[in-house]
Structure formats: structure tokens, C-alpha cells
Design a protein around this motif. Structure first.
Motif, PDB file in Angstrom:
ATOM      1  N   HIS A 603       0.852  -1.188   0.000  1.00  0.00           N
ATOM      2  CA  HIS A 603       0.000   0.000   0.000  1.00  0.00           C
ATOM      3  C   HIS A 603       0.884   1.232   0.000  1.00  0.00           C
ATOM      4  O   HIS A 603       2.079   1.144   0.269  1.00  0.00           O
ATOM      5  CB  HIS A 603      -0.889   0.043   1.258  1.00  0.00           C
ATOM      6  CG  HIS A 603      -1.811  -1.126   1.379  1.00  0.00           C
ATOM      7  ND1 HIS A 603      -2.909  -1.288   0.566  1.00  0.00           N
ATOM      8  CD2 HIS A 603      -1.799  -2.188   2.213  1.00  0.00           C
ATOM      9  CE1 HIS A 603      -3.533  -2.418   0.894  1.00  0.00           C
ATOM     10  NE2 HIS A 603      -2.871  -2.984   1.888  1.00  0.00           N
ATOM     11  N   CYS A 638      -4.679   5.513  -0.315  1.00  0.00           N
ATOM     12  CA  CYS A 638      -3.655   4.539  -0.672  1.00  0.00           C
ATOM     13  C   CYS A 638      -3.231   4.806  -2.114  1.00  0.00           C
ATOM     14  O   CYS A 638      -4.072   4.873  -3.007  1.00  0.00           O
ATOM     15  CB  CYS A 638      -4.205   3.123  -0.527  1.00  0.00           C
ATOM     16  SG  CYS A 638      -3.097   1.871  -1.201  1.00  0.00           S
ATOM     17  N   GLU A 640      -1.132   2.906  -3.984  1.00  0.00           N
ATOM     18  CA  GLU A 640      -0.702   1.714  -4.730  1.00  0.00           C
ATOM     19  C   GLU A 640      -1.960   0.893  -5.036  1.00  0.00           C
ATOM     20  O   GLU A 640      -2.697   0.538  -4.114  1.00  0.00           O
ATOM     21  CB  GLU A 640       0.290   0.917  -3.851  1.00  0.00           C
ATOM     22  CG  GLU A 640       1.009  -0.196  -4.547  1.00  0.00           C
ATOM     23  CD  GLU A 640       2.326   0.220  -5.195  1.00  0.00           C
ATOM     24  OE1 GLU A 640       2.847   1.322  -4.915  1.00  0.00           O
ATOM     25  OE2 GLU A 640       2.818  -0.575  -5.997  1.00  0.00           O
ATOM     26  N   CYS A 642      -4.115  -1.656  -4.885  1.00  0.00           N
ATOM     27  CA  CYS A 642      -3.875  -2.833  -4.063  1.00  0.00           C
ATOM     28  C   CYS A 642      -4.962  -3.891  -4.176  1.00  0.00           C
ATOM     29  O   CYS A 642      -4.750  -5.041  -3.838  1.00  0.00           O
ATOM     30  CB  CYS A 642      -3.720  -2.401  -2.613  1.00  0.00           C
ATOM     31  SG  CYS A 642      -5.077  -1.386  -2.027  1.00  0.00           S
ATOM     32  N   HIS A 646      -9.325  -0.633  -4.010  1.00  0.00           N
ATOM     33  CA  HIS A 646      -8.231   0.318  -3.767  1.00  0.00           C
ATOM     34  C   HIS A 646      -8.728   1.758  -3.661  1.00  0.00           C
ATOM     35  O   HIS A 646      -8.326   2.502  -2.778  1.00  0.00           O
ATOM     36  CB  HIS A 646      -7.201   0.187  -4.898  1.00  0.00           C
ATOM     37  CG  HIS A 646      -6.338   1.381  -5.083  1.00  0.00           C
ATOM     38  ND1 HIS A 646      -5.368   1.746  -4.179  1.00  0.00           N
ATOM     39  CD2 HIS A 646      -6.300   2.326  -6.069  1.00  0.00           C
ATOM     40  CE1 HIS A 646      -4.759   2.843  -4.609  1.00  0.00           C
ATOM     41  NE2 HIS A 646      -5.309   3.221  -5.750  1.00  0.00           N
ATOM     42  N   MET A 649      -9.998   2.795  -0.454  1.00  0.00           N
ATOM     43  CA  MET A 649      -9.052   2.815   0.666  1.00  0.00           C
ATOM     44  C   MET A 649      -8.611   4.258   0.876  1.00  0.00           C
ATOM     45  O   MET A 649      -7.596   4.707   0.348  1.00  0.00           O
ATOM     46  CB  MET A 649      -7.852   1.904   0.339  1.00  0.00           C
ATOM     47  CG  MET A 649      -6.968   1.625   1.538  1.00  0.00           C
ATOM     48  SD  MET A 649      -5.840   0.263   1.211  1.00  0.00           S
ATOM     49  CE  MET A 649      -4.846   0.336   2.696  1.00  0.00           C
TER      50      MET A 649
HETATM   51 CU   LIG Z   1      -4.116  -0.031  -0.881  1.00  0.00          CU
END
Ligand SMILES: [Cu+2]
Length: 660
Positions: A603, A638, A640, A642, A646, A649
Motif C-alpha cells: 500500500h 492509498c 498503490e 492494491c 483500492h 481505501m
Molecule cells: Cu491499498
């Protein structure tokens, strides 16, 4: 004619393309030999024709192609030049695997944004100068008994005289050590055979400690220096307290290498500009470049570092800028520093795998010169010298110190070795790799053209006691005509060369798009033991579980006066807490732990417009401190991609304005 040869070759290719990569496919290959080969061959022939590929092209492609799911055999660690970083690639595919952030901030790795990595960059400041770039020159892998052990990598910054330590468990920079004595360095970072020391030698002379002195006092006040950084392997850090240095004359010291096996305990440094030219182009004096090229001989510095270490321990050093330094008069008198002539404008300085000789290439000469270390040790022992330089340092006679010379071409620079007694010298002006035998150096020379202006050169484990042969890389300074144009700033070019055949064979071009790399080393991939996840809550710089790790359900927000501590965790696909509200002017520290344990579940964490950015690999802990000086509403998320969730997040960081 050509068509006929092609069909024959392609028939073989049809078989090898199926069978060549593993015996598990042998059965299948046999089946195909009787059934489908001709079909496959025809389609490959069509492909070759359509893409205008020669047999040599296809053979080279087969030698470098690494199918999906298969891994490369070697790592290359290449200096990232002016990018301040280190490039990591795989051989034979030449696929780029990583850029290790070292001396400069790097966004993806969050390098230079969280507290810990910022602290490492701060370590690299020189005095009150906050330096955020580097001219990375020479990566050197840690060694045990003169062989790469795959544990650590050291690199130097020529522009700002610093060395860095990279841990190869997680490919992260763990330490930057500024050199307090030198103004710039070049002969670094070279390790002794058991990585007792990381050697860093100066380049452009300056008063030690970088004090001011007018150029009119060049000869009296300007000096070179060799620093022997003591490496503490258990801690994985350079121990600055136990490190020391040797004062050198104000020639321009260049590359260095440590002795090994028989010559363990010795080190060798090139120099040019023994004329001590300092330019003055506006005053009608010759520029440094022509002033420095008057003498036919410069000086190879021959250093008995084990004896120098004894002298330092015996208190024969003085202290300059907090560092123990052996003065020239001590080293000259004790036989610790001796000179021998080397032709002309030398650059590479490479100890042979058996540790018995040093090969030097002179940029303005046509030879590789092979110095005999045993002869030089005997001359020093017998005090048999032909004179002294202006600083009282004894000079050995050139003819007494060498085994011989090989005519390799115009502009020899660096030499690496294979497992069959061959040396490979990069020849800059001719743009060739010259192959010659260092065991029987009268042998004729084979040359391979490279494009263009080859600088450094590397071969598989080619500067250890046991080179692998197999591959060589020409590191070329220019790449015109090779790649799609990308504007006037061209990429540089690594050319992979196959050493397994009778003749050297060029396999593949690899553009290097992020600065001028200098030196590289190639190590067998199975020597590295790389972590794929940290133990939960690990602070990667300390290597310990961080005392503020929020793992284990310690999440929450604590306030102490105007100090706000946020204990936060990240796991697919949420942060906890995900709402943070502070007052304008609060000192905020986010203690952030990734609770992930699965490989490759990374992350990231950012707060929009607050210059907060870290990368959170599985198990990693980061601390991020900042002043909440801008009131407003700031999404945090976040960075990245993920999981499918995502984008969900995220959370909010709210800074409530001070009541007016
Ligand atoms: Cu993430």
C-alpha cells in the motif's frame, strides 16, 4: 543461398525453441520433431522475414529471451550517475528490475518523505549544505574471501564526497556517510576482500577538511586523501569512529582497487595530473586538461593498508575534521605509500583474479600495463627506489615493477576478467572491447566493436577471485543511431556480450534512460537472500520492530498539548483510523503499520497537498511527522493499486482553522 541456409537454421530453431529451455520439455520436443516442427519452422521463418531478422539476430534473441515466469541468472547493480540512485537489472534479459533510491528523494519508494528515510538523506548533508542530488559512480558488492557474498552494496557520490550502504535483504539504503576531508571523490567505493573496509579516495585535490586556501598555495595546502571506512558487518553499517584516512599528494587520484589473496592488505590508486595543473584559462594559462597531460607518466599509488592501520592504532595519525589521518611524511617514511610511474592519464586500476597483478589502462596510451605486485612488494621491502616525488614519497622504477604491456588500442580504460584467463579492456577512443590473455599477455588481441565510446565494462563476477565468464556488458557513453529519438538528451547504452563462444558476440542493447551510469557489477542471483515481507511492524532503517508500531490493535489518536500522535494501520482495503481531525498548528505524527503479510501486497499513503508520501510494503512501519499549518479538508488515500477496492481505501485529514 541465404534462403537455403535460413531453412536449415530455422528447422533447428523449431526444435530448440521448444526443447532448449529445460529437460522437462524433452518428451514434448520429441513428439514435435515427428509432427509439428516444420509448421513451427515455417511460421518462425515468416516472422523473421516480416521483421527482417537475420539468423544472428534470432540466435541473440534466443540467448537473451527469458519467458514469462522464468527468472534471470544474474543481477546487475549499476551506478545511476546523476540520478543519485542505483539501477538494478537482470541478465541475460537486461530487464530493469528496480531503481534503488540512494542519495535523492524517490516518490514511489516514499524515499525522503517519511521520518526515517528523511533522516538518512539528512545524514548525507555536508556541513550546513542540504544536498539532494549525487553523481553516483562506483557500486561495489560486499565480499567474503574476495568473492561477492550478496549481502551489501556500497556506492560513492563523486560530487559531494559521500558513500552509502545499501542492504541487499530489502534493497534499501541504510546509511549515508559524508566524507569530512575530501571535496570530491572518485576511487570509491571499493571493498577489501572481507569487507573490512570500504575505500573512498578523493578526486580533485583541496585542503583537507575543505578549508579555504588560495590556488597560489596549491602545492602547500591542497591534498588528496584515501579514507578507509571501517565496515561493521553485524550492524550492517560503516563505523565512522573506527575509520581513518591517509593524506595523499595533490595529484588527481582516480580509480582504486584492493589487493586480494597474495596481495590482501594492499590497495592501488591511479592518479593523473602529477603536473599539478590548475588551469587559469582567463589568465592565458593552459586549461587543466592540457596542463595535466604534459608528463608521459603519472603515478600509481601503492598502499600497504594493513601497515597503515597499525600506524593509526599506534597513534601516528593527526586529527583533521574529526578524523584520524596519517600524514604523508609518516606514510612515505614507513613504506606505506609508494609510487610507480603509469602511462599516460590512467583510468582503470584492476587487480587480477589471482591477486598477483594490477592492470592499468592509460587513456592517452595504447597499452594495458600489468604491474607485478610481488615485484613491487620486494622493491618496497628492499627500499630500492629511483627517486622521490616533491612530497618525499619514494618512487619505484617502472621497468622493475611491471610484468609487461599489451597493445590494446587507443584509449584503454577499464579491465575485467573471465574464468579462462582472459582480460577484457574497454577502449574508449576506438569504441571496442579488447580481449587478451592476462596469463600469457603476448597473445594477439581480439576486438569487438561497440557503439559508442565505451567507458566502464563489467563481466559476471569479473572483479572477484573467481570470475564466471559467460557475460560481459559494455557501458557506452553514447547511443546515437540505436534507439527511437527522445530529444537531444540521448539515453546511454548497455550492450550485453556473450563470452561463451570462440569469439565475443553482441546480444542486446539496453537503453539507460535515467542518467549516465559509470560502473556496474554483475552477481549470480542465487547469492542474494532477498526479503519479500518484513516482520510485522518493522522499521526498515533500524531493522527492529518500531516502538510505535500500531500492529496488534493499538490504533487510535492521542493528544498531548499540541502534539497529536496517530497510531494507524493499513490492510486491504482500509486505514484505521480513517478520519483524523487536528487543530491548525498542531504537530502531527502518523505512526503507520502495514498489517499485510502476503507477498507483493503493497500500500501507499499520502495526504493530499501535505507532501506526505510513504510506501508500505507488507509488515513495514513508517513514522511521518509534520506541522498541520494549512487549515482545510484533505483526502488521504492509498497510492498503490492494491485490490478491487483500492479507490475505497481512503479517509479524511481535517485541519480546523484557529479561532480568530
Ligand atoms: Cu491499498
Amino acid at each position: 543461398m541465404r534462403g537455403h541456409r535460413l531453412v536449415g537454421f530455422v528447422a533447428v530453431l523449431g526444435i530448440t525453441s521448444i526443447a532448449g529451455f529445460g529437460c522437462e520439455n524433452k518428451h514434448l520436443a520429441r513428439q514435435n520433431q515427428s509432427t509439428g516442427v516444420l509448421g513451427a519452422s515455417a511460421s518462425i521463418a515468416d516472422l523473421m522475414k516480416a521483421r527482417n531478422l537475420t539468423e544472428a539476430d534470432v540466435e541473440a534473441a534466443l540467448k537473451t529471451y527469458v519467458p514469462t515466469g522464468k527468472k534471470d541468472e544474474y543481477y546487475i547493480f549499476a551506478s545511476g550517475g546523476q540520478s543519485g540512485n542505483v539501477n538494478v537489472m537482470g541478465v541475460p534479459s537486461m530487464r530493469m528490475l528496480k531503481v534503488i533510491a540512494v542519495f535523492t528523494p524517490e516518490s514511489w519508494q516514499g524515499w525522503g518523505y517519511g521520518n526515517e528515510s528523511e533522516k538518512i538523506l539528512e545524514q548525507g548533508n555536508q556541513g550546513n549544505r542540504k544536498i539532494r542530488w549525487a553523481d553516483v559512480h562506483h557500486p561495489n558488492l560486499s565480499e567474503t574471501k574476495g568473492d561477492y557474498d550478496g549481502e551489501f552494496l556500497f556506492v560513492n557520490d563523486k560530487a559531494n564526497a559521500r558513500v552509502a550502504v545499501v542492504d541487499l535483504e530489502d534493497f534499501m539504503t541504510k546509511q549515508i556517510v559524508p566524507n569530512p576531508l575530501a571535496a570530491s571523490d572518485h576511487g570509491g567505493a571499493f571493498v577489501t576482500p572481507n569487507t573490512e573496509y570500504v575505500i573512498e579516495t578523493s578526486q580533485y585535490p583541496a585542503p583537507l577538511g575543505r578549508e579555504y586556501a588560495p590556488l597560489s598555495q596549491y602545492k602547500e595546502k591542497y591534498r588528496g586523501v584515501a579514507v578507509f571506512w571501517k565496515f561493521d558487518r553485524a550492524k550492517g553499517r560503516i563505523d565512522v569512529e573506527k575509520s581513518w584516512a591517509m593524506e595523499l599528494p595533490p595529484y588527481t587520484q582516480d580509480l582504486a582497487d584492493a589487493g586480494k589473496l597474495d596481495s590482501d592488505g594492499w590497495a592501488f590508486i591511479n592518479s593523473f595530473n602529477t603536473e599539478m595543473a590548475i588551469g587559469g584559462t582567463m589568465e592565458g594559462k593552459p586549461p587543466v586538461e592540457s596542463g595535466a597531460s604534459q608528463n608521459d607518466m603519472d603515478y600509481l599509488h601503492v598502499i600497504n593498508w594493513k601497515k597503515a592501520e597499525e600506524l593509526v592504532n599506534a597513534g601516528k595519525s593527526t586529527t583533521i575534521a574529526g578524523m584520524r589521518v596519517l600524514p604523508i611524511d609518516v606514510t612515505a617514511a614507513e613504506g606505506v605509500l609508494t609510487l610507480v610511474g603509469e602511462p599516460k592519464s590512467p583510468h582503470g586500476c584492476d587487480v587480477t583474479p589471482d591477486g598477483k597483478a594490477v592492470v592499468v589502462g592509460g587513456k592517452l596510451d595504447t597499452h594495458a600495463t600489468i604491474y607485478d605486485i610481488a615485484k613491487m612488494k620486494a622493491l618496497i621491502e628492499a627500499k630500492k627506489f629511483e627517486g622521490k616525488d616533491d612530497f618525499g614519497i619514494p618512487i619505484m622504477a617502472f621497468k622493475d615493477a611491471i610484468q609487461g604491456q599489451v597493445e590494446v588500442g587507443l584509449g584503454p580504460l577499464h579491465t575485467v576478467f573471465d574464468d579462462k584467463g582472459n582480460a577484457y579492456t574497454s577502449v574508449f577512443i576506438e569504441s571496442v572491447v579488447a580481449k587478451w590473455s592476462w596469463k600469457n599477455f603476448q597473445q594477439p588481441v581480439e576486438k569487438l566493436s561497440v557503439h559508442y565510446n565505451i567507458g566502464h565494462i563489467l563481466s559476471a563476477e569479473g572483479d572477484t577471485v573467481s570470475p564466471d565468464g559467460k557475460y560481459l556488458v559494455a557501458m557506452n557513453k553514447m547511443s546515437m543511431d540505436r534507439f527511437l529519438p527522445v530529444g537531444p538528451l540521448f539515453p546511454q547504452n548497455f550492450q550485453l556480450v556473450d563470452l561463451t563462444g570462440e569469439k565475443m558476440r553482441l546480444l542486446i542493447d539496453m537503453p539507460i534512460p535515467n542518467a549516465e551510469p559509470h560502473y556496474s557489477q554483475m552477481i549470480k542471483a542465487d547469492k542474494l537472500k532477498v526479503l519479500t515481507a518484513y516482520k510485522m511492524g518493522t522499521n526498515p532503517i533500524s531493522g527492529e520492530i518500531d516502538p510505535h508500531s500500531a500492529a496488534g490493535g493499538k490504533e487510535g489518536i492521542k493528544r498531548d498539548g499540541n502534539k497529536v500522535s496517530v497510531y494507524m494501520t493499513a490492510i486491504r482495503s482500509h486505514f484505521k483510523p480513517d478520519q483524523i481531525e487536528v487543530e491548525e498548528g498542531d504537530e502531527v505524527t502518523i505512526h503507520l503499520t502495514s498489517l499485510e503479510t502476503a507477498d507483493d501486497q503493497t500500500h501507499g499513503f499520502t495526504i493530499d497537498m501535505y507532501n506526505v508520501n510513504v510506501s508500505l510494503e507488507p509488515g513495514k512501519h513508517e513514522n511521518i511527522s509534520f506541522i498541520a499549518d494549512t487549515p482545510g479538508t484533505f483526502p488521504m488515500y492509498c497510492t498503490e493499486f492494491c485490490s478491487a477496492l483500492h479507490l475505497e481505501m481512503m479517509g479524511y485529514f481535517l485541519v480546523k482553522p484557529k479561532a480568530k
